[in-house]
Design a protein around this motif. Structure first.
Motif, PDB file in Angstrom:
ATOM      1  N   ALA A  44      29.949  22.189   4.593  1.00 50.54           N
ATOM      2  CA  ALA A  44      29.350  23.511   4.381  1.00 50.54           C
ATOM      3  C   ALA A  44      28.744  24.043   5.678  1.00 50.54           C
ATOM      4  N   ALA A  45      28.066  23.177   6.434  1.00 45.55           N
ATOM      5  CA  ALA A  45      27.472  23.598   7.708  1.00 45.55           C
ATOM      6  C   ALA A  45      28.561  23.949   8.718  1.00 45.55           C
ATOM      7  N   THR A  46      29.628  23.159   8.744  1.00 43.79           N
ATOM      8  CA  THR A  46      30.747  23.428   9.665  1.00 43.79           C
ATOM      9  C   THR A  46      31.404  24.769   9.343  1.00 43.79           C
ATOM     10  N   ARG A  47      31.617  25.042   8.053  1.00 44.78           N
ATOM     11  CA  ARG A  47      32.258  26.318   7.663  1.00 44.78           C
ATOM     12  C   ARG A  47      31.393  27.505   8.089  1.00 44.78           C
ATOM     13  N   ALA A  48      30.080  27.365   7.980  1.00 42.78           N
ATOM     14  CA  ALA A  48      29.183  28.459   8.407  1.00 42.78           C
ATOM     15  C   ALA A  48      29.321  28.699   9.909  1.00 42.78           C
ATOM     16  N   LEU A  49      29.406  27.612  10.689  1.00 47.82           N
ATOM     17  CA  LEU A  49      29.554  27.759  12.149  1.00 47.82           C
ATOM     18  C   LEU A  49      30.889  28.402  12.497  1.00 47.82           C
ATOM     19  N   LEU A  50      31.966  27.942  11.843  1.00 48.41           N
ATOM     20  CA  LEU A  50      33.302  28.495  12.134  1.00 48.41           C
ATOM     21  C   LEU A  50      33.365  29.974  11.743  1.00 48.41           C
ATOM     22  N   ALA A  51      32.723  30.318  10.614  1.00 48.66           N
ATOM     23  CA  ALA A  51      32.719  31.721  10.171  1.00 48.66           C
ATOM     24  C   ALA A  51      31.942  32.600  11.150  1.00 48.66           C
ATOM     25  N   ALA A  52      31.005  31.987  11.900  1.00 48.06           N
ATOM     26  CA  ALA A  52      30.214  32.750  12.883  1.00 48.06           C
ATOM     27  C   ALA A  52      30.904  32.787  14.252  1.00 48.06           C
ATOM     28  N   GLY A  53      32.126  32.225  14.340  1.00 45.35           N
ATOM     29  CA  GLY A  53      32.907  32.372  15.579  1.00 45.35           C
ATOM     30  C   GLY A  53      32.969  31.138  16.456  1.00 45.35           C
ATOM     31  N   VAL A  54      32.315  30.011  16.045  1.00 48.36           N
ATOM     32  CA  VAL A  54      32.430  28.766  16.817  1.00 48.36           C
ATOM     33  C   VAL A  54      33.897  28.333  16.801  1.00 48.36           C
ATOM     34  N   THR A  55      34.424  27.903  17.965  1.00 48.23           N
ATOM     35  CA  THR A  55      35.859  27.603  18.020  1.00 48.23           C
ATOM     36  C   THR A  55      36.192  26.189  17.556  1.00 48.23           C
ATOM     37  N   ARG A  56      35.231  25.268  17.724  1.00 54.50           N
ATOM     38  CA  ARG A  56      35.514  23.885  17.331  1.00 54.50           C
ATOM     39  C   ARG A  56      34.206  23.192  16.977  1.00 54.50           C
ATOM     40  N   VAL A  57      34.210  22.450  15.889  1.00 48.42           N
ATOM     41  CA  VAL A  57      33.042  21.660  15.481  1.00 48.42           C
ATOM     42  C   VAL A  57      33.466  20.196  15.389  1.00 48.42           C
ATOM     43  N   ASP A  58      32.727  19.314  16.044  1.00 43.52           N
ATOM     44  CA  ASP A  58      32.915  17.873  15.877  1.00 43.52           C
ATOM     45  C   ASP A  58      31.657  17.311  15.230  1.00 43.52           C
ATOM     46  N   ALA A  59      31.862  16.430  14.267  1.00 41.15           N
ATOM     47  CA  ALA A  59      30.738  15.881  13.492  1.00 41.15           C
ATOM     48  C   ALA A  59      30.284  14.561  14.106  1.00 41.15           C
ATOM     49  N   VAL A  60      28.985  14.466  14.402  1.00 44.12           N
ATOM     50  CA  VAL A  60      28.408  13.256  15.006  1.00 44.12           C
ATOM     51  C   VAL A  60      27.282  12.775  14.105  1.00 44.12           C
ATOM     52  N   PHE A  61      27.346  11.534  13.663  1.00 47.95           N
ATOM     53  CA  PHE A  61      26.294  11.005  12.787  1.00 47.95           C
ATOM     54  C   PHE A  61      26.129   9.518  13.057  1.00 47.95           C
ATOM     55  N   ALA A  62      25.011   8.975  12.590  1.00 46.24           N
ATOM     56  CA  ALA A  62      24.727   7.565  12.882  1.00 46.24           C
ATOM     57  C   ALA A  62      25.530   6.638  11.975  1.00 46.24           C
ATOM     58  N   ALA A  63      25.693   7.019  10.699  1.00 53.28           N
ATOM     59  CA  ALA A  63      26.331   6.091   9.759  1.00 53.28           C
ATOM     60  C   ALA A  63      27.201   6.816   8.753  1.00 53.28           C
ATOM     61  N   ARG A  64      28.256   6.127   8.337  1.00 57.20           N
ATOM     62  CA  ARG A  64      29.186   6.654   7.346  1.00 57.20           C
ATOM     63  C   ARG A  64      29.100   5.803   6.098  1.00 57.20           C
ATOM     64  N   THR A  65      28.888   6.441   4.953  1.00 52.53           N
ATOM     65  CA  THR A  65      28.869   5.695   3.690  1.00 52.53           C
ATOM     66  C   THR A  65      30.282   5.214   3.366  1.00 52.53           C
ATOM     67  N   PRO A  66      30.458   3.898   3.174  1.00 44.73           N
ATOM     68  CA  PRO A  66      31.795   3.412   2.827  1.00 44.73           C
ATOM     69  C   PRO A  66      32.226   3.932   1.459  1.00 44.73           C
ATOM     70  N   ARG A  67      33.519   3.865   1.171  1.00 44.89           N
ATOM     71  CA  ARG A  67      34.015   4.333  -0.131  1.00 44.89           C
ATOM     72  C   ARG A  67      33.366   3.550  -1.271  1.00 44.89           C
ATOM     73  N   ASN A  68      33.087   4.290  -2.353  1.00 46.47           N
ATOM     74  CA  ASN A  68      32.592   3.672  -3.588  1.00 46.47           C
ATOM     75  C   ASN A  68      31.288   2.905  -3.437  1.00 46.47           C
ATOM     76  N   THR A  69      30.470   3.327  -2.478  1.00 46.34           N
ATOM     77  CA  THR A  69      29.169   2.687  -2.330  1.00 46.34           C
ATOM     78  C   THR A  69      28.085   3.683  -2.675  1.00 46.34           C
ATOM     79  N   PRO A  70      27.201   3.367  -3.605  1.00 48.37           N
ATOM     80  CA  PRO A  70      26.139   4.313  -3.930  1.00 48.37           C
ATOM     81  C   PRO A  70      25.232   4.536  -2.728  1.00 48.37           C
ATOM     82  N   ASN A  71      24.742   5.777  -2.586  1.00 51.63           N
ATOM     83  CA  ASN A  71      23.891   6.125  -1.447  1.00 51.63           C
ATOM     84  C   ASN A  71      22.473   5.621  -1.665  1.00 51.63           C
TER      85      ASN A  71
END
Ligand code: ZN
Ligand code: ZN
Length: 271
Positions: free
Chosen positions: A244-271
């Motif tokens: 949702a945040a990426t779509r808002a940036l792209l709609a405002a004219g940003v040409t490319r968004v790369d997502a950077v985060f500390a951790a990725r929740t593995p599949r099928n693991t409760p948060n």
């Protein structure tokens, strides 16, 4: 005078090191440990003056060897679009089936590890317990993960709704983005994205409810039109907030968004 002072400090540091008295306190287990010689001190991370942006530097300066092993980066297979280990990789492609069918709006992702065990515990301490001294460690980890991404014009963090920000007092994603900004000398845009619509806490919702909860939450200014942006968050779970945040940036004219985060929740693991 300054030269004499630095000579005295250098001599004292060498003496301390030779006597085995040079000790840091591990930010994870809080026990004292002797860092390897030549290691950056925690002060270097706080000041944003580490000699070489690397998770190994961060681990050497801030973590004892045991905790450094517990918080080692994830090095297994990963889909370059969503970061998850591909369960059904398309022939000749490392992109997972889910991303081929429904590509995310960001171009690629960079992250340190999977959201489990010690890394999950460390992120929870940063997010809910106010342990902001962990941000330089986690941000240092992220510094080592971004080498795969094209260089950005701007860094920005996934914002919180002003009401949530007042309640917590800080935005953990912004604290991590500040570490990247200080050490890479890339501008940090603090007002580029806003979150005028309050949503429910994502952790309590299922994947479908998470999507509708954040779908129209974000608003982006056109200030970054034509630029490439790294969008920083602490954890990616289903990816609906980042999308949702990426779509808002792209709609405002940003040409490319790369997502950077500390951790990725593995599949099928409760948060
Ligand atoms: Zn430790
Ligand atoms: Zn994928």
């Amino acid at each position: 005078m300054a030269g004499l002072l630095s000579t005295i400090i250098f001599s004292l540091t060498s003496l301390q090191s030779r006597l085995g008295l040079a000790q840091n306190r591990c930010v994870h287990c809080l026990r004292p440990f002797s860092p390897a010689s030549g290691t950056n001190s925690p002060a270097h991370f706080l000041a944003g003056t580490i000699a070489r942006p690397s998770a190994h530097c961060a681990a050497d300066a801030l973590l004892c060897p045991a905790c450094s092993a517990l918080l080692a980066p994830y090095t297994g297979p990963r889909c370059p679009r969503c970061g998850l280990p591909p369960t059904n990789p398309h022939e000749g492609s490392t992109v997972c089936g889910a991303c081929l069918q429904n590509p995310p709006p960001w171009s690629s992702v960079a992250f340190h590890g999977l959201y489990q065990d010690s890394l999950r515990h460390t992120l929870l301490r940063l997010k809910f317990d106010g342990h902001l001294y962990l941000a330089p460690l986690l941000g240092g980890f992220m510094l080592d993960s971004v080498g795969c991404l094209p260089w950005p014009d701007l860094i920005t963090a996934v914002p919180q709704h002003p009401g949530h920000l007042r309640h917590r007092g800080y935005n953990q994603a912004h604290e991590l983005a500040k570490v990247l900004h200080r050490n890479l000398d890339v501008p940090l845009a603090t007002q580029l994205l806003t979150r005028p619509v309050p949503g429910k806490e994502q952790a309590r919702l299922g994947a479908k409810a998470r999507r509708s909860n954040v779908q129209h939450s974000f608003s982006a200014s056109p200030a970054a039109s034509g630029l490439r942006v790294w969008l920083v968050d602490d954890v990616m779970t289903t990816g609906s907030t980042m999308a949702a945040a990426t779509r808002a940036l792209l709609a405002a004219g940003v040409t490319r968004v790369d997502a950077v985060f500390a951790a990725r929740t593995p599949r099928n693991t409760p948060n």
